[in-house]
Scaffold this active site. Structure first.
Site, mmCIF file in Angstrom:
data_model
loop_
_atom_site.group_PDB
_atom_site.id
_atom_site.type_symbol
_atom_site.label_atom_id
_atom_site.label_comp_id
_atom_site.label_asym_id
_atom_site.label_seq_id
_atom_site.Cartn_x
_atom_site.Cartn_y
_atom_site.Cartn_z
ATOM 1 N N GLN A 1 0.838 -1.201 0.000
ATOM 2 C CA GLN A 1 0.000 0.000 0.000
ATOM 3 C C GLN A 1 0.874 1.253 0.000
ATOM 4 O O GLN A 1 1.658 1.449 0.925
ATOM 5 C CB GLN A 1 -0.880 -0.029 1.260
ATOM 6 N N SER B 1 1.142 6.652 2.840
ATOM 7 C CA SER B 1 1.892 7.652 3.617
ATOM 8 C C SER B 1 3.130 8.140 2.877
ATOM 9 O O SER B 1 3.709 7.417 2.056
ATOM 10 C CB SER B 1 2.343 7.060 4.955
ATOM 11 N N GLU C 1 -9.480 -1.306 5.903
ATOM 12 C CA GLU C 1 -8.296 -1.436 6.758
ATOM 13 C C GLU C 1 -8.669 -1.314 8.233
ATOM 14 O O GLU C 1 -8.096 -1.970 9.088
ATOM 15 C CB GLU C 1 -7.265 -0.349 6.395
ATOM 16 N N ASN D 1 -4.645 6.963 16.043
ATOM 17 C CA ASN D 1 -5.875 6.879 16.822
ATOM 18 C C ASN D 1 -6.454 8.254 17.155
ATOM 19 O O ASN D 1 -7.654 8.380 17.381
ATOM 20 C CB ASN D 1 -5.642 6.042 18.080
ATOM 21 N N GLU D 2 -5.614 9.265 17.143
ATOM 22 C CA GLU D 2 -6.125 10.626 17.327
ATOM 23 C C GLU D 2 -7.040 10.995 16.156
ATOM 24 O O GLU D 2 -8.063 11.671 16.338
ATOM 25 C CB GLU D 2 -4.958 11.622 17.422
#
Lengths: 415, 377
Positions: A134, A137, A254, A397-398
């Site tokens: 993938q 990023s 995902e 997670n933020e």
């Protein structure tokens, strides 16, 4: 009869029988090499060969891609992948190596690629012959994914791609990559497009894959550099400028909130038929506490340790029961409320369990995987460090909390 | 016996839940509740119960008090999954009535398995509200502990922290009987019974110390520990459902405020220092709610696991309740700290809930004894 079997549709029941019988006759031999804890940590070709052979065999038997259409190499069944998964989990088969392909690329290709590309790409993805990675990023685009700068320039029927992707798990083995990039610099979200690109064949030419070393000292993910990679326009998914929408399909899957059930094999993933196997390892904490010492007695008798282990066991059970509740129409306050919590809960419970385990080990928690005296072969401090890969990846997670706050609670957007 | 995947939550349960939600919203919306129970901010206010007996009458006519009475005793015999759906709504409305107390008593009576207990359940069907008088002066949650003793069929001593004592007509009393512990049926207005109300923080309940002086009583069971082993998982689970429902009200009310209240030219909910903890409250509620339905389903179809799952549900819900309470006041800011803002009603009810029939640490201790085994002596 098992609880899950009693609720089966006729098709599922028949398929379950088939899976059970097939697995009974076709369990793989023990691996010739030590396997890593997860597919994302495959490092040697021996590990990959063994796991790829298993994936091919299960695909040929019809246990992978069960719910995908026949035309693109699927089983054409209805809601049967979860059946195959449960049966494979019940007998603890090895995991499937093409995890990004199965979990993220396949549903994205299914919902957004041209028909002929589905037929070309998916069968080899399901069989594991093609490994996928993938490309999302970048050094300058992490949680703010839409700021990716890798650029594709149109030249006739071709696109010329230049840029730099990071944290790319499995890229060192991958044949294909799902790639989010920019085709228009004047619009942030609407300037994105989505491609699938062959990278294996371009290695050492227009594609460079270099390993990145994690804080644990392990490799497993990479950086990928594109230097004038040429890709045919037919490998574009959906329209130019619709890359963000396509990426949402990938990310939903995902994060465990997608439409298609990901094929899974192996001890991870729960078996409905057995006494709840602990997915995150919270029940392993009990054994660990029994064999660890604290203040001159076993840690299992320490009231603080006991309390903290119970907290994790309760959270893990809560997660399990929420997954169950998410399938009961009348017991949900908002359709996305539980699915969008999946990633958050899974990764944080795993992290907290690993942290607590390391703490229960006390002084011995200082020993690394390289020390022969390390309890549990040094697994817990390693798992604790690796858990940050999970709380950061797939949208930190933020960011998950922003999504939940905005989409479920309806709070104003934080950007 | 395995649990059904859908917890046994079907159309009947949906209808019960929805009609209860509508009933509470219509009959006692929060502003009316506040007017009813919050009429006097003085901590030394009078101790009479503040509630609406006419609404309780309507609830009994709807059959809610006899939901859990087994069919053999003439009741509706609904599963615990249906009962917790109702209790969630009671919590959401912070409703002042002896409904949970009476449902609790039903589970204890059903576990007694005696003719006297079946007769007592018939009285519940006939409109009698009941509360369990069990806790000693030390506040012990252990089954054999009690400050009441029985001699020649008469009770003497005291029970503390008795819920809704001014609203009920009967008590199920736990009393020491020789070397064992039994359960007894006593009318609240029987000769020798004195109800001494506690001054409590929670405005939506009343609570009392009940003194017994040579009170004639009917024996329901001579083995309270056995009956409570069977019944207490239901009490813990119902209590947890009340907390989950109340916490959901706290969450939604605070979220609505965070959408309209502006500071620094932005709605409060824009700020991640507010948004993320609210998400954490939601996650805590969802975990607890799932554990509540799992425990209720175990009571109905996998009793061997009911205690374990009920400990989980109650520990989780107590923590979620405390968390939802603290964030609801904090994020309402200055107004959240005043009597006129309704959230204090829920804050106080949750505080009461959190310690009723065992707090979170107690339930985790009991769970650890089951999962790990007792601590070595």
């Amino acid at each position: 009869m098992s609880e899950s079997a009693r609720k089966d549709t006729p098709e599922q029941a028949e398929f379950r029988q088939y899976c059970r019988a097939w697995l009974q006759d076709n369990l793989p031999p023990d691996p010739p090499v030590r396997l890593p804890l997860s597919p994302l940590e495959i490092t040697t070709s021996e590990q990959l060969d063994y796991l790829q052979a298993w994936q091919k065999k299960t695909y040929d038997a019809g246990l992978i891609g069960c719910d995908y259409p026949l035309e693109c190499g699927g089983g054409g069944r209805r809601d049967c992948q979860r059946v195959a998964n449960a049966e494979m989990a019940a007998v603890k088969t090895p995991f499937l190596p093409n995890v990004i392909g199965l979990g993220m690329a396949a549903p994205t290709v299914l919902f957004h690629a041209r028909e002929e590309k589905k037929a070309e790409l998916l069968p080899r993805l399901f069989s594991g012959e093609d490994i996928w990675c993938q490309g999302f990023s970048e050094p300058g685009a992490g949680s703010d994914l839409a700021s990716v700068q890798t650029f594709a320039e149109k030249q006739g029927d071709k696109w010329i791609i230049n840029g730099h992707k990071v944290w790319t798990s499995l890229a060192h083995f991958a044949d294909w990559m799902i790639l989010l990039l920019r085709t228009d610099k004047s619009h942030k979200y609407d300037g994105l497009s989505y491609f699938v690109v062959p990278i294996r064949s371009e290695l050492g030419k227009s594609v460079t894959v270099r390993p990145l070393i994690k804080m644990t000292g392990e490799t497993g993910f990479n950086e990928v550099i594109f230097d004038n990679l040429e890709v045919d326009d037919s490998y574009r998914l959906d329209e130019v400028g619709k890359g963000w929408q396509v990426a949402m399909t990938t990310l939903a899957h995902e994060r465990g909130a997608g439409e298609m059930v990901t094929p899974r094999s192996g001890g991870k993933g729960k078996s409905d038929d057995k006494e709840a196997a602990s997915v995150f390892g919270s029940s392993a904490l009990v054994d660990l506490a029994r064999s660890s010492f604290r203040n001159g007695k076993t840690a299992a008798d320490d009231p603080v340790i006991r309390d903290r282990i119970m907290r994790e066991i309760i959270r893990e059970e809560g997660f399990k029961q929420s997954s169950r509740r998410a399938r009961v129409q009348g017991l949900q306050d908002h359709p996305m409320r539980i699915p969008l919590q999946n990633k958050l809960l899974m990764t944080e419970i795993m992290q907290d369990v690993a942290e607590l385990a390391t703490e229960i080990e006390g002084a011995a928690g200082s020993l690394s995987v390289a020390d022969p005296n390390a309890p549990a072969a040094g697994r817990w401090p390693l798992a604790y460090m690796n858990s940050f890969g999970m709380t950061i990846a797939a949208g930190a997670n933020e960011v998950q909390r922003n999504i939940l706050g905005e989409r479920v609670l309806g709070l104003p957007k934080s950007k | 016996m395995a649990q059904p995947t859908n917890f046994g939550f079907g159309e009947e349960e949906v209808m019960l839940r929805d009609s209860a939600r509508k009933f509470f919203a219509d009959k006692l919306p929060t502003e009316r509740l506040h007017a009813l129970v919050g009429d006097d901010p003085d901590p030394h206010r009078s101790l009479e119960a503040r509630w609406d007996p006419a609404l309780w009458q309507q609830m009994m006519e709807l059959g809610w008090a006899m939901l859990a009475v087994p069919e053999r005793a003439g009741g509706m015999g609904l599963g615990a999954v249906a009962v917790v759906a109702l209790c969630e709504e009671v919590g959401r409305a912070a409703f002042p009535a002896p409904l949970l107390a009476t449902l609790n008593a039903t589970y204890i009576l059903a576990a007694c398995g005696s003719a006297a207990a079946d007769q007592a359940m018939a009285e519940i069907i006939g409109g009698t509200a009941v509360s369990f008088a069990a806790i000693n002066r030390q506040g012990s949650w252990e089954y054999p502990d009690t400050d009441v003793t029985v001699a020649d069929g008469s009770l003497s001593g005291q029970a503390c922290y008795v819920q809704d004592a001014q609203k009920v007509q009967h008590f199920v009393v736990k009393a020491r009987c020789g070397s064992g512990t039994g359960l007894y049926w006593v009318a609240a207005d029987a000769v020798g019974v004195t109800i001494i109300p506690d001054a409590i923080v929670d405005l939506t309940r009343d609570q009392a110390r009940v003194e017994f002086s040579d009170v004639a009583a009917i024996e329901l069971s001579d083995d309270a520990v056995a009956a409570l082993n069977q019944a207490m998982p239901a009490l813990w689970t119902l209590q947890a459902a009340d907390m989950v429902g109340a916490a959901e009200w706290q969450l939604q009310t605070t979220v609505e405020y965070a959408k309209v209240r502006k500071q620094f030219d932005r709605e409060l909910g824009f700020f991640q220092a507010v948004k993320h903890p609210l998400v954490n409250v939601m996650v805590a509620i969802d975990q607890s709610k799932s554990l509540v339905y799992n425990a209720a389903c175990a009571i109905d179809s996998e009793p061997g696991k009911a205690a374990r799952f009920a400990h989980m549900a109650n520990a989780s819900a107590s923590d979620a309740a405390a968390f939802a309470s603290s964030r609801s006041v904090q994020f309402h800011g200055g107004i959240g700290f005043t009597w006129e803002c309704y959230i204090h009603l829920y804050f106080k009810r949750q505080l009461h809930n959190q310690a009723l029939w065992g707090d979170a640490a107690y339930h985790r201790t009991k769970l650890a004894d089951m999962v790990i085994g007792p601590v070595a002596a």
